[in-house]
Design an enzyme around this catalytic site. Structure first.
Site, PDB file in Angstrom:
ATOM      1  N   TYR A 154      69.785  30.801  63.269  1.00 10.78           N
ATOM      2  CA  TYR A 154      70.989  30.672  64.203  1.00 10.78           C
ATOM      3  C   TYR A 154      72.032  31.584  64.140  1.00 10.78           C
ATOM      4  O   TYR A 154      71.721  32.429  63.264  1.00 10.78           O
ATOM      5  CB  TYR A 154      71.610  29.194  64.023  1.00 10.78           C
ATOM      6  CG  TYR A 154      72.224  28.971  62.434  1.00 10.78           C
ATOM      7  CD1 TYR A 154      73.565  28.980  62.152  1.00 10.78           C
ATOM      8  CD2 TYR A 154      71.306  28.395  61.712  1.00 10.78           C
ATOM      9  CE1 TYR A 154      73.816  28.438  60.832  1.00 10.78           C
ATOM     10  CE2 TYR A 154      71.824  28.133  60.383  1.00 10.78           C
ATOM     11  CZ  TYR A 154      73.209  28.201  60.085  1.00 10.78           C
ATOM     12  OH  TYR A 154      73.546  27.945  58.895  1.00 10.78           O
ATOM     13  N   ASP A 168      75.776  32.627  62.549  1.00 12.06           N
ATOM     14  CA  ASP A 168      77.001  32.096  61.826  1.00 12.06           C
ATOM     15  C   ASP A 168      78.059  33.149  61.871  1.00 12.06           C
ATOM     16  O   ASP A 168      77.852  34.342  61.352  1.00 12.06           O
ATOM     17  CB  ASP A 168      76.558  31.817  60.385  1.00 12.06           C
ATOM     18  CG  ASP A 168      77.645  31.287  59.473  1.00 12.06           C
ATOM     19  OD1 ASP A 168      78.792  31.388  59.995  1.00 12.06           O
ATOM     20  OD2 ASP A 168      77.477  30.749  58.325  1.00 12.06           O
ATOM     21  N   GLU A 192      71.573  33.982  60.751  1.00 10.00           N
ATOM     22  CA  GLU A 192      71.132  33.337  59.495  1.00 10.00           C
ATOM     23  C   GLU A 192      69.982  32.710  59.552  1.00 10.00           C
ATOM     24  O   GLU A 192      69.358  32.292  60.653  1.00 10.00           O
ATOM     25  CB  GLU A 192      72.195  32.085  59.593  1.00 10.00           C
ATOM     26  CG  GLU A 192      72.018  31.427  58.229  1.00 10.00           C
ATOM     27  CD  GLU A 192      73.438  30.787  57.575  1.00 10.00           C
ATOM     28  OE1 GLU A 192      73.497  29.694  57.088  1.00 10.00           O
ATOM     29  OE2 GLU A 192      74.472  31.506  57.953  1.00 10.00           O
ATOM     30  N   HIS A 251      72.704  31.225  50.554  1.00 10.59           N
ATOM     31  CA  HIS A 251      72.805  30.016  50.000  1.00 10.59           C
ATOM     32  C   HIS A 251      71.620  29.242  49.316  1.00 10.59           C
ATOM     33  O   HIS A 251      70.616  29.474  50.236  1.00 10.59           O
ATOM     34  CB  HIS A 251      73.730  28.827  50.620  1.00 10.59           C
ATOM     35  CG  HIS A 251      74.966  29.631  51.093  1.00 10.59           C
ATOM     36  ND1 HIS A 251      75.473  29.114  52.137  1.00 10.59           N
ATOM     37  CD2 HIS A 251      75.536  30.508  50.690  1.00 10.59           C
ATOM     38  CE1 HIS A 251      76.841  29.722  52.277  1.00 10.59           C
ATOM     39  NE2 HIS A 251      76.856  30.498  51.387  1.00 10.59           N
ATOM     40  N   ASN A 260      69.702  25.645  48.292  1.00 16.64           N
ATOM     41  CA  ASN A 260      69.727  24.103  48.209  1.00 16.64           C
ATOM     42  C   ASN A 260      68.658  23.510  47.276  1.00 16.64           C
ATOM     43  O   ASN A 260      67.567  23.670  47.695  1.00 16.64           O
ATOM     44  CB  ASN A 260      69.808  23.753  49.776  1.00 16.64           C
ATOM     45  CG  ASN A 260      70.694  24.548  50.426  1.00 16.64           C
ATOM     46  OD1 ASN A 260      71.918  24.459  50.561  1.00 16.64           O
ATOM     47  ND2 ASN A 260      70.009  25.402  51.386  1.00 16.64           N
ATOM     48  N   ARG A 284      71.870  16.893  48.399  1.00 15.95           N
ATOM     49  CA  ARG A 284      71.600  18.226  48.325  1.00 15.95           C
ATOM     50  C   ARG A 284      72.483  18.991  47.443  1.00 15.95           C
ATOM     51  O   ARG A 284      73.701  18.937  48.117  1.00 15.95           O
ATOM     52  CB  ARG A 284      71.363  18.545  49.795  1.00 15.95           C
ATOM     53  CG  ARG A 284      70.916  19.898  49.826  1.00 15.95           C
ATOM     54  CD  ARG A 284      70.514  20.354  51.347  1.00 15.95           C
ATOM     55  NE  ARG A 284      72.068  20.443  52.033  1.00 15.95           N
ATOM     56  CZ  ARG A 284      72.264  21.574  52.707  1.00 15.95           C
ATOM     57  NH1 ARG A 284      71.647  22.584  52.767  1.00 15.95           N
ATOM     58  NH2 ARG A 284      73.686  21.363  53.258  1.00 15.95           N
ATOM     59  N   HIS A 325      74.286  22.238  47.280  1.00 16.33           N
ATOM     60  CA  HIS A 325      74.369  23.558  47.983  1.00 16.33           C
ATOM     61  C   HIS A 325      75.011  24.746  47.289  1.00 16.33           C
ATOM     62  O   HIS A 325      76.159  24.486  46.881  1.00 16.33           O
ATOM     63  CB  HIS A 325      75.496  23.110  49.165  1.00 16.33           C
ATOM     64  CG  HIS A 325      75.411  24.323  50.221  1.00 16.33           C
ATOM     65  ND1 HIS A 325      76.636  24.719  50.697  1.00 16.33           N
ATOM     66  CD2 HIS A 325      74.345  25.007  50.941  1.00 16.33           C
ATOM     67  CE1 HIS A 325      76.372  25.836  51.580  1.00 16.33           C
ATOM     68  NE2 HIS A 325      74.971  25.706  51.635  1.00 16.33           N
TER      69      HIS A 325
END
Length: 602
Positions: A157, A159, A164, A221, A223, A322, A324
């Site tokens: 998508y 960002d 991203e 990032h 996760n 989760r 992050h």
């Protein structure tokens, strides 16, 4: 280890340290003039080339907007529903991004991808203070055009101004290396396809890094799946777990940094740093991800259902959480990526089991990140809370020793699949760093490889120094996805870097999802169902919608709440009729009640 420093907790639930990631790429169009930068348009044309299924739940059913296919509207919006302001595309329909039931104010603006040193101006979007003023602050340019891929169950998508890419869920650090590289392959293919539509003299540039050199940072990032109880201990209670985790992450940059020329974000000038993210880490913890960035992120999105409303009964949100993690650099060396993920798995598994050494806490973790990042000779010392003074390598040794003790006593077992290989490579890396054999790690650690390449150039080119624009240019193109100019890929072609996985394994994960997580069933459902019928899709559910004879609409939701479930083995058994239904399927019907009987019969 002193018994007074170790606090054990018995009978705590332990879960497999499942891994995911969401990575923003630097992108811009070189050779195109724009007062607002070209990042927004670059991201848009990249996403257009990626085949996937989008949501239609935000669009008007009768508007002729997005149809859920790759050629449909952006995230359920028709192209005419997008407006362009301050270098950012905004959806015309307003909606809030919420976390924990609260709207996040202007969120984190990791805007621009900037450009090649002095050759391109920074690609600013809106500012944090004035961010969405033109739209009342209610649009969400940080998550639009989201597409879930039918090939491997991943998603892409935009960002703000960045493409991203998000990896499918995987269980092991080794699988993550292959999954993360597969997403770069997909992004590179999109870059090549999009380049055909550019005007003469223009070139699309995509960077797998974390900083544009003009004061803008964007995240890579990670996760990790942890138990909900562990989440509460880290963030809700006065336990040392948070501070131990912060100390581990801060000291890990000797292994996990990509390397960076110069400084940003108001820090004193420096020739070279270990970490690209270090200058942008400003506080210990917080929910935000793009301003006043925390070392430990507190965002709570389990992607395992919700703990409220009608989903509560079947949700796993109360069992799983989760973590992050926004701290780490984007690493290209496979050894560094393997260790970055694997070491975090080990440390989280120890925290979850109550193996916590409060003697490893730093006096000031954020200051330690800045100090250690600016010391590529690895000699800088910082204070621990107990008064000791250690280098980052020495503190990493203490974490490794605790991990080896844990492996011998309790064991990592199925919770960290590659634990033995992680421990072995971790120890070998620290041994070489401690012995001062840093150059022997150029095949494994990005910051060492990048520094070696730049120093070789400085030795060959008189008149250049660390502050020359040409040197910053080398810093940026190290991570270029274009194999013709990316310095890392040149090193890989020449056999100068270690391999954890093969090219065949990477290629395989571009075409199919991991077999041992719910990504497999997600990809299968997206392939098996007509894209136009997908009303909504997210990590933990897929909702279908279709018209019926009575002109009403029927929606069926497949809940994929268990990230460790819905594997290939499960799905094969389901298709053979020997397993329970896929998720908690729930139908909802809209329309008048008169034709209800006929719809049920249909």
């Amino acid at each position: 280890m002193s018994a007074s420093l170790l606090r054990s907790r018995d009978l705590q639930e332990r879960v497999v340290k499942l891994i995911g990631s969401d990575t923003e790429l630097g992108n811009f169009i070189l050779g195109r003039e724009s007062p607002q930068g070209t990042g927004a348009e670059a991201a848009r044309i990249l996403l257009r080339q990626i085949d996937g299924v989008t949501r239609t739940s935000y669009s008007n059913w009768n508007s002729g907007g997005g149809n859920g296919s790759a050629s449909g509207g952006w995230g359920g919006y028709a192209a005419s529903e997008w407006t362009y302001r301050s270098g950012v595309y905004y959806p015309a329909r307003r909606r809030w991004r919420t976390h924990d039931g609260h709207a996040e104010p202007n969120r984190d603006y990791d805007y621009g991808s900037g450009g090649y040193a002095a050759d391109h101006s920074p690609d600013y979007g809106s500012t944090e203070d004035k961010g969405n003023a033109s739209t009342g602050g209610q649009t969400d340019p940080q998550d639009w055009g989201r597409k879930f891929l039918r090939t491997n169950g991943a998603c892409c998508y935009i960002d703000l101004n960045h493409l991203e890419v998000c990896t499918p869920e995987v269980l092991s650090a080794r699988d993550f290396v292959a999954a993360s590289r597969s997403m770069l392959v997909i992004a590179r293919d999109a870059m090549r396809a999009a380049s055909a539509d550019l005007s003469p003299g223009e070139r699309l540039v995509v960077l797998a890094n974390n900083s544009d050199g003009h004061g803008q940072s964007y995240g890579s990032h990670l996760n990790f799946l942890i138990s909900r109880e562990t989440w509460h201990r880290i963030f809700d209670r006065m336990y040392p777990d948070l501070f131990v985790l912060a100390a581990f992450q801060a000291s890990s940059i000797v292994i996990t940094g990509q390397g960076k020329v110069g400084s940003e974000n108001g820090h004193e000038p420096v020739d070279y740093q270990l970490s690209q993210r270090a200058d942008f880490i400003e506080t210990l913890q917080g929910i935000q991800t793009t301003f006043n960035r925390p070392l430990i992120n507190t965002r709570d999105e389990a992607h395992c259902g919700h703990s409220w409303g009608s989903d509560r009964a079947s949700s796993l949100n109360d069992r799983y959480a989760r973590l992050h993690c926004i701290f780490f650099d984007h690493t290209l060396c496979q050894g560094a990526t393997f260790l970055k993920v694997g070491m975090m798995q080990l440390v989280l598994a120890m925290l979850e089991a109550g193996h916590v050494d409060a003697g490893l806490i730093l006096e000031d973790p954020v200051a330690a990140v800045h100090t250690w990042s600016r010391d590529p000779d690895l000699a800088a010392r910082v204070l621990l809370a107990d008064g000791r003074s250690l280098t980052a390598v020495e503190l990493q040794w203490l974490f490794l020793e605790r991990a080896k003790e844990f492996a011998e006593t309790q064991g990592f077992g199925e919770y960290v699949p590659d634990s033995a290989a992680i421990l072995e490579l971790w120890e070998d890396t620290l041994s070489k760093l401690e012995a001062g054999s840093i150059e022997s790690l150029r095949s494994r650690l990005d910051w060492v490889l990048k520094r070696d390449l730049i120093e070789a150039t400085l030795g060959d080119r008189t008149g250049l120094d660390w502050r020359s624009p040409e040197v910053k240019h080398l810093d940026l193109i190290y991570s270029s996805l274009d194999e013709r100019e990316g310095l890392y890929w040149a090193c890989e072609r020449k056999g100068l870097v270690e391999h954890i996985v093969t090219h065949a394994e990477i290629s395989n994960l571009t075409r199919q999802a991991p077999t041992d997580t719910r990504a497999w069933t997600r990809a299968w459902l997206l392939n098996a169902l007509a894209a136009a019928s997908v009303q909504d899709v997210d990590w933990d559910h897929i909702t279908l919608a279709a018209p019926n004879a009575s002109h009403g609409r029927t929606a069926r939701t497949f809940h994929l709440y268990d990230p460790l479930g819905f594997t290939k083995e499960y799905l094969d058994a389901r298709l053979q009729g020997s397993a329970p239904a896929v998720g908690n399927e729930r139908k909802s019907k809209k329309g008048n009640s008169k034709p209800m009987k006929r719809r049920r019969q249909t």
